[in-house]
Design a protein around this motif. Structure first.
Motif, PDB file in Angstrom:
ATOM      1  N   GLN A  84       0.695  -1.175   0.188  1.00 22.86           N
ATOM      2  CA  GLN A  84      -0.070  -0.014   0.090  1.00 22.86           C
ATOM      3  C   GLN A  84       0.951   1.233   0.053  1.00 22.86           C
ATOM      4  OE1 GLN A  84      -2.408  -1.250   3.382  1.00 22.86           O
ATOM      5  NE2 GLN A  84      -4.290  -1.041   2.113  1.00 22.86           N
ATOM      6  N   VAL A  85       1.983   1.194   0.846  1.00 20.61           N
ATOM      7  CA  VAL A  85       2.848   2.481   0.795  1.00 20.61           C
ATOM      8  C   VAL A  85       3.653   2.783  -0.617  1.00 20.61           C
ATOM      9  CG1 VAL A  85       5.145   3.116   1.947  1.00 20.61           C
ATOM     10  CG2 VAL A  85       3.224   2.144   3.215  1.00 20.61           C
ATOM     11  N   ILE A  86       4.029   1.670  -1.045  1.00 17.84           N
ATOM     12  CA  ILE A  86       4.555   1.470  -2.373  1.00 17.84           C
ATOM     13  C   ILE A  86       3.861   1.932  -3.555  1.00 17.84           C
ATOM     14  CG2 ILE A  86       5.556   0.071  -4.365  1.00 17.84           C
ATOM     15  CD1 ILE A  86       6.604  -1.822  -2.144  1.00 17.84           C
ATOM     16  N   GLY A  87       2.336   1.624  -3.301  1.00 14.96           N
ATOM     17  CA  GLY A  87       1.455   2.135  -4.361  1.00 14.96           C
ATOM     18  C   GLY A  87       1.103   3.476  -4.297  1.00 14.96           C
ATOM     19  N   ALA A  88       1.139   4.038  -3.020  1.00 15.91           N
ATOM     20  CA  ALA A  88       0.982   5.500  -2.657  1.00 15.91           C
ATOM     21  C   ALA A  88       2.117   6.479  -3.207  1.00 15.91           C
ATOM     22  CB  ALA A  88       0.682   5.672  -1.114  1.00 15.91           C
ATOM     23  N   ALA A  89       3.378   5.715  -3.063  1.00 19.89           N
ATOM     24  CA  ALA A  89       4.442   6.669  -3.700  1.00 19.89           C
ATOM     25  C   ALA A  89       4.475   6.778  -5.151  1.00 19.89           C
ATOM     26  CB  ALA A  89       5.696   6.016  -3.259  1.00 19.89           C
ATOM     27  N   VAL A  90       4.299   5.308  -5.974  1.00 19.93           N
ATOM     28  CA  VAL A  90       4.075   5.270  -7.252  1.00 19.93           C
ATOM     29  C   VAL A  90       2.805   6.349  -7.669  1.00 19.93           C
ATOM     30  CG1 VAL A  90       3.702   3.768  -9.303  1.00 19.93           C
ATOM     31  CG2 VAL A  90       5.006   3.056  -7.409  1.00 19.93           C
ATOM     32  N   GLY A  91       1.673   6.081  -6.941  1.00 22.22           N
ATOM     33  CA  GLY A  91       0.409   6.825  -7.568  1.00 22.22           C
ATOM     34  C   GLY A  91       0.777   8.528  -7.553  1.00 22.22           C
ATOM     35  N   ARG A  92       1.871   8.679  -6.683  1.00 22.62           N
ATOM     36  CA  ARG A  92       1.999  10.374  -6.709  1.00 22.62           C
ATOM     37  C   ARG A  92       3.167  10.721  -7.760  1.00 22.62           C
ATOM     38  NH1 ARG A  92       2.914   9.379  -1.195  1.00 22.62           N
ATOM     39  NH2 ARG A  92       1.425   9.526   0.170  1.00 22.62           N
ATOM     40  N   LYS A  93       3.775  10.008  -8.522  1.00 24.50           N
ATOM     41  CA  LYS A  93       4.685  10.069  -9.425  1.00 24.50           C
ATOM     42  C   LYS A  93       4.264  11.134 -10.268  1.00 24.50           C
ATOM     43  CE  LYS A  93       7.925   7.881 -12.954  1.00 24.50           C
ATOM     44  NZ  LYS A  93       8.775   6.605 -13.088  1.00 24.50           N
ATOM     45  N   LYS A  94       5.099  12.323 -10.687  1.00 28.03           N
ATOM     46  CA  LYS A  94       4.678  13.110 -11.460  1.00 28.03           C
ATOM     47  C   LYS A  94       4.684  12.919 -13.087  1.00 28.03           C
ATOM     48  CE  LYS A  94       6.334  16.815  -8.534  1.00 28.03           C
ATOM     49  NZ  LYS A  94       7.162  18.006  -8.123  1.00 28.03           N
ATOM     50  N   LYS A  95       3.976  13.627 -13.880  1.00 27.62           N
ATOM     51  CA  LYS A  95       4.131  13.403 -15.163  1.00 27.62           C
ATOM     52  C   LYS A  95       5.263  13.366 -15.824  1.00 27.62           C
ATOM     53  CE  LYS A  95       1.667  14.690 -19.685  1.00 27.62           C
ATOM     54  NZ  LYS A  95       0.746  15.528 -20.167  1.00 27.62           N
ATOM     55  N   GLU A  96       6.301  14.434 -15.498  1.00 25.76           N
ATOM     56  CA  GLU A  96       7.553  14.362 -16.041  1.00 25.76           C
ATOM     57  C   GLU A  96       8.337  15.255 -15.042  1.00 25.76           C
ATOM     58  OE1 GLU A  96       7.168  18.275 -19.171  1.00 25.76           O
ATOM     59  OE2 GLU A  96       6.465  16.300 -19.786  1.00 25.76           O
ATOM     60  N   HIS A  97       9.782  15.044 -15.073  1.00 22.53           N
ATOM     61  CA  HIS A  97      10.558  15.861 -14.186  1.00 22.53           C
ATOM     62  C   HIS A  97      10.769  17.266 -14.734  1.00 22.53           C
ATOM     63  CE1 HIS A  97      13.967  15.653 -17.155  1.00 22.53           C
ATOM     64  NE2 HIS A  97      13.717  14.299 -17.245  1.00 22.53           N
ATOM     65  N   ALA A  98      11.447  18.043 -13.944  1.00 22.91           N
ATOM     66  CA  ALA A  98      11.576  19.476 -14.231  1.00 22.91           C
ATOM     67  C   ALA A  98      12.501  19.547 -15.206  1.00 22.91           C
ATOM     68  CB  ALA A  98      11.881  20.195 -12.791  1.00 22.91           C
ATOM     69  N   GLY A  99      12.753  20.681 -15.804  1.00 24.18           N
ATOM     70  CA  GLY A  99      13.800  20.936 -16.938  1.00 24.18           C
ATOM     71  C   GLY A  99      14.860  20.898 -16.394  1.00 24.18           C
ATOM     72  N   MET A 100      15.873  21.037 -17.319  1.00 26.80           N
ATOM     73  CA  MET A 100      17.278  20.685 -16.733  1.00 26.80           C
ATOM     74  C   MET A 100      17.848  21.802 -16.026  1.00 26.80           C
ATOM     75  SD  MET A 100      19.734  21.505 -19.935  1.00 26.80           S
ATOM     76  CE  MET A 100      18.718  20.720 -21.362  1.00 26.80           C
ATOM     77  N   PHE A 101      17.447  22.896 -16.075  1.00 30.38           N
ATOM     78  CA  PHE A 101      17.902  24.122 -15.271  1.00 30.38           C
ATOM     79  C   PHE A 101      17.349  23.951 -13.869  1.00 30.38           C
ATOM     80  CE2 PHE A 101      18.514  25.647 -19.597  1.00 30.38           C
ATOM     81  CZ  PHE A 101      19.863  25.679 -19.651  1.00 30.38           C
ATOM     82  N   LYS A 102      16.002  23.875 -13.832  1.00 33.10           N
ATOM     83  CA  LYS A 102      15.350  23.679 -12.496  1.00 33.10           C
ATOM     84  C   LYS A 102      16.035  22.554 -11.794  1.00 33.10           C
ATOM     85  CE  LYS A 102      10.786  25.754 -13.512  1.00 33.10           C
ATOM     86  NZ  LYS A 102       9.447  25.357 -13.620  1.00 33.10           N
TER      87      LYS A 102
END
Length: 420
Positions: free
Chosen positions: A388-406
């Motif tokens: 359940q904890v793993i699922g919660a973490a995976v569920g929060r994964k963002k659509k994409e990572h920030a740009g290289m400068f961020k």
């Protein structure tokens, strides 16, 4: 957020720690959570809010399960990945499926923070403060975590570090991983310094794939980049891998302007008569590696340079989850790969999760939020609660990572403490 658990582990009985975990778990699932690094030896990350899309986790799991089991309406042409008949399609685990429908079937487990090299792009020049051994995942904890992920659909595990060959139980871990039903591929990423001698035993134990880091073909330059000697040992390890039939043997080369971009064509020539996959990796920003945009050589620049020598370079079609853009010089035995994390991210097809050596789950290489599976394990969490904890973490994964400068401005671990 894992610090609240970590600080009490040595003081509470197992029963008390278990109650604390359950209370903590309920907070992490049903409301907003603030999290930082779990290890006291790492720089504290900036606190950041992390909430589930659904206020009730059970409802969240049921809704994602419904999405996973949807069938294709009659008369609608099947898309990518839908080539099987509807009745043959098995829904992927809801635990390892994020809110964007990405299925995470590839797990990278770092076995150690120690390394016998000091590569400029990986480790700060002054080194890093290592986590005490007692706070690293034990053999049984590594195998427990691996079993849970394989049970949910992971079919490829890569063992990384640090330098994984430093870990004395590496052979035993591979032997036990090979017993997991559903695990198709076991891979290792190594710097190759101590590879030649144990490789036969590792292959017999069940190792399928090998990635070897090599950033220069000039011994003196190699030593400058990795701040240690050992070039000829790495080459010996590469030759041994070829001899034992690993196909392809992958060579990871981080390209850095002013250091090794003048060797690109020499690396390509390695693929002429050997079954090698030379992978050119864009220089990525991590804490302590002095990343600078001017030092990064982009995929397109590398490709253009190679095409000047081999204008008939052919692109190879790969699976949608492959991180590398693949090419081949016609007539050459091996091929080339490009890891374009900075200039052309591949977040949309990401199927990877990471476990750090101290037991933290990272759902994104460039993300700075983590959850300590180690602390959950040691607090007495059941398999169901861990999932359940793993699922919660995976569920929060963002659509994409920030740009290289961020990314370059974000606090994250040095690469050595994440796992290559």
């Amino acid at each position: 957020m894992a610090n609240c658990i970590h600080g009490s582990l040595g003081l509470l009985s197992k029963q008390c720690r278990f109650r604390q975990f359950r209370q903590f778990f309920g907070q992490s699932v049903n409301g907003g959570v603030r999290r930082m690094y779990s290890s006291a030896n790492h720089k504290k990350n900036q606190l950041q809010e992390s909430t589930l899309t659904h206020s009730n986790f059970s409802a969240y799991l049921k809704s994602t399960q419904r999405k996973a089991t949807k069938t294709i309406p009659e008369g609608v042409k099947a898309g990518l990945g839908d080539s099987l008949r509807n009745e043959d399609i098995q829904p992927f685990s809801t635990v390892l499926t994020d809110s964007f429908g990405r299925h995470h079937n590839y797990l990278r487990i770092s076995l150690t923070e120690k390394c016998n090299l000091r590569c400029q792009y990986c480790m700060p020049e002054k080194g890093v403060k290592l986590t005490p051994r007692s706070q690293l995942l034990s053999t049984s904890e590594v195998l427990t975590i691996a079993r849970l992920f394989v049970q949910e659909g992971v079919d490829k595990i890569r063992l990384t570090g640090g330098e994984p060959l430093i870990r004395p139980d590496l052979l035993d871990i591979i032997i036990e991983l090979r017993k997991l039903n559903g695990l198709k591929t076991i891979a290792v990423t190594t710097n190759g310094i101590h590879l030649a001698k144990p490789l036969s035993r590792l292959k017999e134990a069940g190792l399928d794939l090998i990635n070897i880091s090599l950033d220069s073909l000039v011994p003196a330059k190699f030593e400058f980049i990795v701040r240690r000697r050992g070039f000829h040992k790495v080459m010996e390890g590469i030759d041994k891998a070829i001899e034992l039939g690993f196909t392809p043997v992958k060579i990871n080369c981080v390209v850095m302007r002013g250091l090794n971009e003048d060797e690109l064509l020499d690396f390509v020539r390695l693929t002429e008569k050997k079954p090698l996959e030379v992978r050119f990796i864009e220089y990525m920003p991590f804490d302590g590696n002095k990343w600078n945009f001017k030092k990064m050589v982009s995929y397109q620049e590398i490709l253009d340079h190679i095409k000047q020598q081999w204008p008939n370079l052919e692109m190879i079609q790969t699976g949608c989850a492959n991180t590398a853009k693949m090419f081949k010089v016609p007539g050459f035995e091996g091929h080339l790969g490009f890891i374009t994390s900075m200039s052309e991210h591949f977040c949309g097809s990401c199927n990877r999760l990471r476990i750090t050596a101290d037991g933290n789950l990272k759902v994104c290489l460039f993300g700075n939020s983590e959850f300590s599976l180690r602390d959950a394990l040691r607090s007495g969490a059941s398999d169901e609660e861990l999932l359940q904890v793993i699922g919660a973490a995976v569920g929060r994964k963002k659509k994409e990572h920030a740009g290289m400068f961020k990314i370059s401005q974000m606090m994250n671990r040095p690469m050595i403490l994440i796992g290559g």
